[in-house]
Design a protein around this motif. Structure first.
Motif: not given
Length: 182
Positions: A24, A37-38, A43, A45, A77, A89, A115, A119, A140, A142
């Motif tokens: 990420g 994460y996530y 999200n 993921f 990441d 981001d 991802n 990223a 992504s 996201s």
């Protein structure tokens, strides 16, 4: 817009058996709160990873780590620290990248996947070196990526991983035969 200097505070997930590295950009506010994460509930993921392997959706951090490691997936990441507004981001600046050698020298990574576009862009700018495993850019997970529904995302990610998953299955079969004959 209020910029905050933020440092990544939780470790990558990997072991020596990891074959695929998913990167990420930088943890969201929710992920930083959860220390994993996530972490944002919207999200996708974890739904994508569980869907690829036809496994139940992991709930706890330990279940998430177990799901990744059983399928030889590492997660990290690109960024170690940066200035960022919330989870945006697009606001990221003053990047200090993570040292990818930590994972690449301690695992058998055969493919690196970003991802999302940010990223990917950050990895290419700050981390990519000659001789690294091939890099792929995945859509992504996201919730901001509304153009991709869960089914389409899962299929795209699964297709990207297939070569590596086939290698893993062949390795498991070979390892089992070797142990059985051993």
């Amino acid at each position: 817009m209020e910029y905050t200097h933020v440092k990544h505070t939780f470790l990558p997930v990997y072991n020596e058996e990891s074959r695929i590295l998913i990167l990420g950009s930088f943890p969201s506010v929710k992920s930083r709160e959860n220390q994993f994460y996530y972490g944002h509930p919207q999200n996708r993921f974890w739904k994508v990873i569980a869907g690829i392997f036809k496994e139940p959706l992991p709930q706890t951090i330990d279940e998430k780590k177990d799901l990744l490691l059983r399928h030889r997936i590492a997660v990290w990441d690109v960024i170690d620290s940066c200035d960022i507004v919330g989870s945006s981001d697009s606001s990221i600046r003053n990047v200090v990248p993570n040292d990818m050698d930590l994972i690449l020298s301690n695992a058998k990574i055969q493919g690196i996947f970003a991802n999302g576009g940010k990223a990917h862009q950050l990895f290419v700018k700050y981390c990519h070196k000659e001789g690294m495993p091939p890099l792929g850019k995945l859509p992504s997970t996201s919730p901001a990526n509304a153009a991709w529904n869960l089914e389409r995302l899962t299929e795209e990610w699964k297709t990207a991983f297939e070569t590596y998953l086939e290698i893993t299955e062949q390795e498991k079969t070979f390892e089992k035969r070797r142990n059985d004959n051993g």
